[in-house]
Scaffold this motif. Structure first.
Motif, short mmCIF file in Angstrom:
data_model
loop_
_atom_site.label_atom_id
_atom_site.label_comp_id
_atom_site.label_asym_id
_atom_site.label_seq_id
_atom_site.Cartn_x
_atom_site.Cartn_y
_atom_site.Cartn_z
N SER A 195 0.86 -1.19 0.00
CA SER A 195 0.00 0.00 0.00
C SER A 195 0.89 1.23 0.00
N VAL A 236 5.14 4.13 -7.51
CA VAL A 236 4.28 3.07 -8.02
C VAL A 236 5.00 2.27 -9.09
N ARG A 257 5.62 -1.76 -8.91
CA ARG A 257 5.00 -2.62 -9.91
C ARG A 257 6.04 -3.42 -10.68
N GLN A 262 1.58 -6.08 -6.32
CA GLN A 262 0.41 -5.25 -6.59
C GLN A 262 0.48 -4.04 -5.65
N VAL A 263 -0.06 -2.91 -6.11
CA VAL A 263 -0.03 -1.68 -5.32
C VAL A 263 -1.46 -1.28 -4.97
N LEU A 323 -3.42 1.98 -3.84
CA LEU A 323 -3.35 3.43 -3.73
C LEU A 323 -4.60 3.98 -3.04
N ALA A 339 -3.28 5.14 -11.18
CA ALA A 339 -3.83 3.80 -10.93
C ALA A 339 -4.19 3.11 -12.24
N HIS A 369 -0.90 2.13 -14.33
CA HIS A 369 -0.07 1.06 -13.76
C HIS A 369 -0.89 -0.12 -13.26
N ASP A 370 -2.18 -0.11 -13.56
CA ASP A 370 -3.05 -1.23 -13.22
C ASP A 370 -2.96 -1.58 -11.74
N THR A 371 -3.19 -0.58 -10.89
CA THR A 371 -3.14 -0.81 -9.45
C THR A 371 -4.55 -0.86 -8.88
#
Length: 259
Positions: free
Chosen positions: A76, A102, A106, A111-112, A114, A144, A147-149
C-alpha cells in the motif's frame, strides 16, 4: 486479488495509524487490514514502514526500496498529503514522485494499493486545500489506471464527512475512521469482512453556533497552533520517529489474535 502472503504498508501518519491507540503505540487501518487478510490467508507476513510527517519524496526514497526488496505480494502506498497542504506545493511534482514510487513497486511484481485524499471541505483551514486535493486525486486515478493498481477512493465516501470518523485534531482519523478505511480497503482487494463501512452513525442533534465556535477555538489553540509552529521552525512530527513495524514478519508471531 488472490492469496496474499506478504503485505507492506508505506506512507505517513495516515498509514502509521495515528489517533487509533493500541497497547503499544498506534494500530490504524493498515494493521486492521492486515488482520482481515490474515483471517483469509493465515500466515500473512506484514510490515508497516510509514512514519508521521513524511513527504512523498521521502516515502519514495526511504520506504519504497525496502518494500521492493521485501518481495511482498501487496504494497500500500499513500503519500503526498503533507506536501499538498503546504503553501507553494506543486500538484504535478507531487504526482510525479508518487508515480515513480508506483512504477518501482509494480516492476518488482507486487500489486499496489493506492488511496485518494479525503474531501475535507467540512474542516476549518483544511478546506483551503480542497482544490489542490481534488486535483491530486485526478492524478492518482490516472496513475492507478496507467499502472493497473488497486485504488481506494476515499473522496466520495460520505461517512468521512461525519466528525465521529475523525479524532479531536481533525487531521487524523478516529479509531472508528481507521476501522472503516480498513473495511473499504478489504473490499477493494477482495478480502471478505463481516462489517460494512457504510453503516451510518447514530443520529445526534447538531450543536449550536456558539458551541461550534468554542470547539473551533479549542482546536486552533491545542492542535493548529503547534502544527503551524513546527512548520515555521522546519520541524516535523516524525523527526526521530522510527517505523513501528520495520520487519516483514507474521502478523501474529506469538499465535495470539487481537479483537
Amino acid at each position: 486479488m488472490g492469496r496474499i502472503t506478504a503485505f507492506v504498508a508505506l506512507g505517513d501518519s495516515f498509514t502509521e495509524g495515528l489517533e487509533d491507540p493500541a497497547e503499544q503505540g498506534y494500530r490504524g487501518w493498515a494493521d486492521r487490514l492486515a488482520e482481515h487478510i490474515e483471517a483469509r490467508d493465515p500466515g500473512l507476513r506484514y510490515a508497516n514502514l510509514a512514519v508521521r510527517g513524511r513527504l512523498i519524496q521521502q516515502i519514495v526514497r526511504e520506504q519504497v526500496p525496502l518494500a521492493v526488496a521485501s518481495g511482498a505480494d501487496l504494497v500500500s502506498l499513500c503519500g503526498g498529503g503533507n506536501d499538498i497542504i503546504r503553501p507553494g506545493a506543486r500538484v504535478e511534482q507531487v504526482s510525479r514522485w508518487l508515480e515513480e514510487g508506483v512504477r518501482r513497486i509494480r516492476e518488482s511484481g507486487a500489486q499496489v494499493l493506492l488511496f485518494t485524499g479525503f474531501d475535507l471541505r467540512h474542516v476549518p483551514v483544511m478546506r483551503l486545500a480542497h482544490t489542490k486535493i481534488e486535483q491530486y486525486n485526478l492524478h492518482i486515478h490516472d496513475i492507478a489506471r496507467r499502472h493497473d493498481t488497486l485504488l481506494v477512493d476515499l473522496w466520495p465516501m460520505p461517512i468521512f464527512r461525519d466528525r465521529r470518523a475523525w479524532s479531536e485534531d481533525r487531521l487524523h482519523l478516529s479509531s472508528d475512521g481507521h476501522r472503516r478505511v480498513a473495511l473499504r480497503a478489504a473490499e477493494v482487494i477482495g478480502v471478505p469482512v463481516d462489517d460494512d463501512w457504510r453503516s451510518p452513525y447514530p443520529y445526534v442533534p447538531q450543536q449550536g453556533w456558539t458551541l461550534n465556535r468554542r470547539d473551533d477555538l479549542h482546536w486552533a489553540r491545542v492542535h493548529l497552533a503547534p502544527w503551524i509552529t513546527r512548520r515555521f521552525n522546519g520541524r516535523s512530527s516524525g523527526d526521530e520517529v522510527d517505523p513501528k513495524r520495520p520487519e516483514l514478519i507474521p502478523i501474529y508471531p506469538d499465535a495470539r489474535r487481537s479483537g
